[in-house]
Design an enzyme around this catalytic site. Structure first.
Site, mmCIF file in Angstrom:
data_model
loop_
_atom_site.group_PDB
_atom_site.id
_atom_site.type_symbol
_atom_site.label_atom_id
_atom_site.label_comp_id
_atom_site.label_asym_id
_atom_site.label_seq_id
_atom_site.Cartn_x
_atom_site.Cartn_y
_atom_site.Cartn_z
ATOM 1 C CB CYS A 87 -0.906 0.221 1.338
ATOM 2 S SG CYS A 87 -2.000 -1.555 1.064
ATOM 3 C CG HIS A 104 -1.508 4.851 4.977
ATOM 4 N ND1 HIS A 104 -1.593 4.680 3.853
ATOM 5 C CD2 HIS A 104 -1.833 3.747 5.666
ATOM 6 C CE1 HIS A 104 -1.598 3.077 3.431
ATOM 7 N NE2 HIS A 104 -1.980 2.589 4.725
ATOM 8 C CD GLU A 128 -1.291 8.709 8.705
ATOM 9 O OE1 GLU A 128 -2.142 7.488 8.767
ATOM 10 O OE2 GLU A 128 -0.927 9.178 7.706
ATOM 11 C CE LYS A 130 -5.593 4.482 2.097
ATOM 12 N NZ LYS A 130 -4.232 5.531 2.424
ATOM 13 C CG HIS A 175 -6.447 1.281 1.627
ATOM 14 N ND1 HIS A 175 -5.515 1.599 0.727
ATOM 15 C CD2 HIS A 175 -5.657 0.523 2.823
ATOM 16 C CE1 HIS A 175 -4.362 1.223 1.158
ATOM 17 N NE2 HIS A 175 -4.494 0.788 2.328
ATOM 18 C CG PHE A 185 -0.385 -5.889 4.342
ATOM 19 C CD1 PHE A 185 -1.073 -5.344 5.240
ATOM 20 C CD2 PHE A 185 -0.540 -7.126 3.830
ATOM 21 C CE1 PHE A 185 -2.151 -6.150 5.746
ATOM 22 C CE2 PHE A 185 -1.723 -7.824 4.331
ATOM 23 C CZ PHE A 185 -2.398 -7.364 5.291
#
Lengths: 412, 408
Positions: free
Chosen positions: B164, B297, B308, B329, B334, B393
């Site tokens: 990602c 993110h 975050e 998002k 996402h 990930f």
């Protein structure tokens, strides 16, 4: 531009585990291609099943602390290859700043094996029966991320998935990270694992040896009577660093990464032009002339069309002026390792330079007439080797080449 | 320093709430969500049923040189956004040196949508019914092959598959290729089709929200997945000047790091991520005080958003409260390998228009995420420097930095 050298090589393959074993087996003419173990295959696919499968290994012992349930075969291969590369380079992680160690791996199909198993599980037994651990192995970057986790490497962590060119592009990426100061050391290479799905895909494309020309099972790159490729699997990891750093830390300097080049066939679509362009660009970056090349380690895998295009590309660049050019196609021994192939060829380049041997092109009887005059044989040929060209090409369009050199020459 | 500068001259997007950058920007700034019931497969045996699918995408409209059905959905989506970006930048393959024009694509799973389609054929109809066309569509490597052929650009080309954060890896590497002198211009971005495997997988991991995606909200329940692609035309300032191109913004720099912590969860302390943002700023020669937009993110999962926010506070300290943060998002889901690229496009548009896009579905900020979330409604403000976070990930972190373009 900063000089980059390879300080260590580790590999897992059908033709050897680790640099020393690979060297002995490959130069001795051994092939990893054999009948596949049934555990990899399922009932409804093709019946002849040959490939260069990696041997059964005791990963629990070889990789202390590894979680065998959570890791797939590709990850296990690459962890072992990385460990062997670090050992070969004499790099002791305890003494290094691990935030300055990067990982860059190439792979064409990793992730598909786990994806297929996970999908099959929920297709047949329902979503709530599928194993989520299997799902966690589906992203393409899992092997590289696992290398970072296992060894505690906190630098940039990249995966390049570009078919056949993947691992050479990962090598180039790793060199750039070092040149730009994003890493001191880069573990680069490639990984691929066989699965029913990938095997069946190549069978469906009628790319495997024995499927055409009724020649039976014989993977014979550059042979006039070749009839297809044999797949392979495994992982190859090279430990890269700047020559300056290797010098300062007294690390081995096996080979210098001298130059990369990419090439496309372009709108004219002249056969072989893509790879010829890649070779010319790599030579230019390495500041080498065609006559400086002692050995070309070919992309050729026994494919009827693909090998012909590479032969033409070699003729375009080397013409008839360089009859001393050594040519070797190792994929009859290693199998077509796809995303790991370029890294495997680079490992073999180091072997050729170290031993002064052109590695054998197995099963070669009569070389394809499209090849330029060159030295190619089904057995090892002695010859001093300083500069080696490595070719990769994805379906003969997207091509990427590398020139490597003996290191001593640099020191004068 | 002018030698080294990299500028953004073209943008293209395919997102669930807008195909094309103008439609996308209108939707994003108006808080239009494209998250709805999944149409492409049956979700009845799962607990969640929502995603952001691109429903009005007609590949034939965007792909001219090869039949659209000869390529996978990732290649189709990528070509559509990259075509828009190249046209927007006024790149004519006849008038640039094609060998100095590169392509860098980020993705998590490449052509896995088509691989899954082939699996379905095999499982439902048997191996014999599988076609060679289906097999070829599932090859990731073909994505740039199709793109190079479509646009007739033959410079360095790479597919970066770093989950990602892949879009940011791609943008960063494109900048490197230009700075290292390997290319004059690179079309860089990310792409991800939506398919069943990750939907089921993330459901099994309990990471999917049942009703809405609520980044940084106290009651957030997870991510919602989507698909799309985003591309930017990046070029050396000298090259852009020479051809008289319009300049959106400047790409200042980036940094990468790896948590080396866990395959799917972030390091709860976010140490590597914080270090990386500091590196990205210093490599970009940007002081933390001058950052005035953060594209988060912000997946909407408990773990990501908490870490975050912690990382942002750690890096920006007392300034944190003065920097608007958003996660788009909440509207387009996402989009995995495309996410950081679409968000990079968004950063550039935010700088151009002086508008910070909203984070919708944000009702009560999680006290553990006490940062300045642009809640529900877009905010007008001059944006000089925007940073784009991605945490993937595998603990793959990447951050890119964009600034308003100032004449030297």
């Amino acid at each position: 531009m900063k000089k980059i050298v390879v300080s260590g090589i580790g590999c897992v393959s059908g033709v050897g585990i680790g640099y020393a074993e690979l060297k002995a087996n490959l130069l001795g003419g051994a092939s990893g291609v054999r009948e596949l173990s049934l555990s990899l295959m399922e009932e409804d696919g093709p019946d002849r099943r040959m490939a260069a499968e990696a041997p059964e290994l005791n990963f629990k012992e070889l990789l202390p602390g590894i979680d065998l349930k959570a890791t797939d075969r590709a990850t296990q291969f690459v962890l072992l290859a990385a460990k062997l590369a670090l050992e070969h380079a004499g790099l002791n992680l305890e003494q290094l700043d691990r935030s300055k160690i990067a990982v860059a791996l190439g792979t064409a199909e990793t992730g598909y094996t786990s994806l297929a198993r996970f999908y099959r599980d929920f297709f047949e037994r329902g979503a709530w029966q599928a194993n989520p651990i299997m799902f966690a192995n589906t992203p393409i970057n899992v092997p590289a991320a696992r290398v970072a986790m296992y060894f505690g490497l906190r630098g940039p962590n990249a995966t390049i998935s570009n078919g056949q060119t993947s691992s050479l592009k990962a090598l180039a990426y790793g060199c750039d990270l070092i040149r730009l100061g994003q890493a001191d050391i880069a573990l680069v290479g490639g990984v691929e694992s066989l699965s029913p799905e990938t095997y069946y895909a190549y069978h469906k494309l009628r790319a495997l040896t024995g499927q055409k020309r009724n020649g039976g099972w014989r993977c014979a790159p550059f042979d006039a009577g070749r009839n297809g490729l044999a797949l392979g699997e495994g992982a190859v990891v090279l430990a890269l660093q700047s020559a300056e750093r290797a010098e300062a830390t007294n690390s081995p300097q096996l080979i210098e990464i001298a130059g990369f080049g990419s090439g496309w066939d372009g709108p004219s679509r002249v056969n072989g032009r893509a790879l010829a362009t890649a070779i010319e660009n790599a030579l230019a970056e390495a500041q080498a002339r065609p006559c400086d090349v002692d050995l070309a380690l070919a992309n050729a895998n026994g494919s009827i069309a693909g090998d012909r295009l590479e032969a033409k590309a070699l003729r375009m660049v080397f013409g008839s002026h360089h009859s001393e050019l050594g040519v070797s196609a190792i994929k009859a021994a290693t199998g077509e390792m796809r995303g790991a192939a370029g890294a495997m060829q680079t490992a073999v380049a180091a072997i050729a330079i170290e031993t002064g041997q052109i590695p054998p092109t197995l099963n070669l009887r009569a070389p394809d007439k499209a090849l330029p005059p060159c030295r190619i044989s089904s057995q090892s040929l002695p010859r001093p080797i300083t500069t080696v060209l490595i070719n990769t090409s994805e379906w003969s369009a997207d091509s990427f080449s590398l020139v490597v050199r003996r290191c001593e020459d640099l020191r004068g | 320093m002018t030698d080294n500068r990299v500028v953004i001259t073209g943008l293209g997007v395919v997102a669930a709430n807008g195909v094309g950058k103008d439609a996308f920007w209108r939707a994003i700034t108006n808080g239009v969500s494209a998250i709805r019931e999944v149409t492409s497969f049956d979700t009845s045996d799962l607990h969640t049923h929502l995603a952001a699918e691109v429903l009005d995408f007609c590949p034939e409209r965007h792909i001219h040189r090869r039949p659209a059905h000869s390529m996978g959905r990732a290649a189709q989506l990528a070509i559509a956004a990259a075509r828009e970006a190249l046209a927007d930048a006024g790149i004519d393959p006849q008038r640039v040196n094609p060998e100095r024009a590169g392509i860098v694509v980020g993705t998590t799973q490449g052509e896995a949508y088509d691989f899954e389609q082939a699996l379905i054929t095999r499982l439902k109809e048997g191996y014999d019914k599988l076609t060679t066309a289906e097999v070829r569509r599932a090859n990731h490597g073909a994505i740039i092959n199709h793109m190079a052929a479509e646009f007739q650009l033959y410079g360095p080309a790479v597919i970066v598959a770093t989950a990602c954060s892949a879009g940011n890896y791609a943008v960063g590497y494109a900048g490197d290729l230009i700075r290292l002198g390997r290319a004059d211009v690179v079309v860089a971005g990310g792409v991800e089709p939506f398919f069943q495997t990750p939907f089921v997988g993330f459901n099994r991991l309990g990471a999917v929200a049942p009703e809405m995606c609520q980044p940084f909200d106290l009651n957030r329940k997870g991510a919602i997945f989507g698909e799309g692609s985003g591309f930017l035309v990046m070029e050396s300032l000298a090259h852009a000047r020479k051809r008289g191109a319009g300049i959106y913004a400047e790409f200042r720099g980036y940094a990468l790091s790896c948590d080396a912590y866990h395959p799917t969860a972030p390091d709860p302390e976010g140490r590597q991520a914080a270090l990386m943002i500091r590196q990205a700023l210093s490599r970009s020669q940007v002081a933390p005080e001058s950052v005035n937009y953060i594209s988060a993110h912000g997946t909407g999962t408990k773990a990501n958003d908490r870490v975050e926010a912690r990382v942002i506070k750690d890096v920006f300290q007392a300034n944190t409260g003065r920097i608007p943060v958003s996660s788009i998002k909440s509207m387009i889901g996402h989009t995995m390998g495309a996410a950081a690229a679409i968000e990079a496009v968004c950063c550039v548009l935010a700088i151009q228009h002086g508008v910070a896009p909203p984070t919708i579905n944000h009702f009560e900020t999680d006290p553990a995420c006490n940062i300045d979330v642009v809640a529900n409604v877009a905010r007008e403000l001059p944006i000089r420097v925007a940073i784009n976070n991605s945490f993937a990930f595998g603990g793959n972190n990447a951050c890119t930095v964009f600034s308003r373009f100032n004449q030297p």
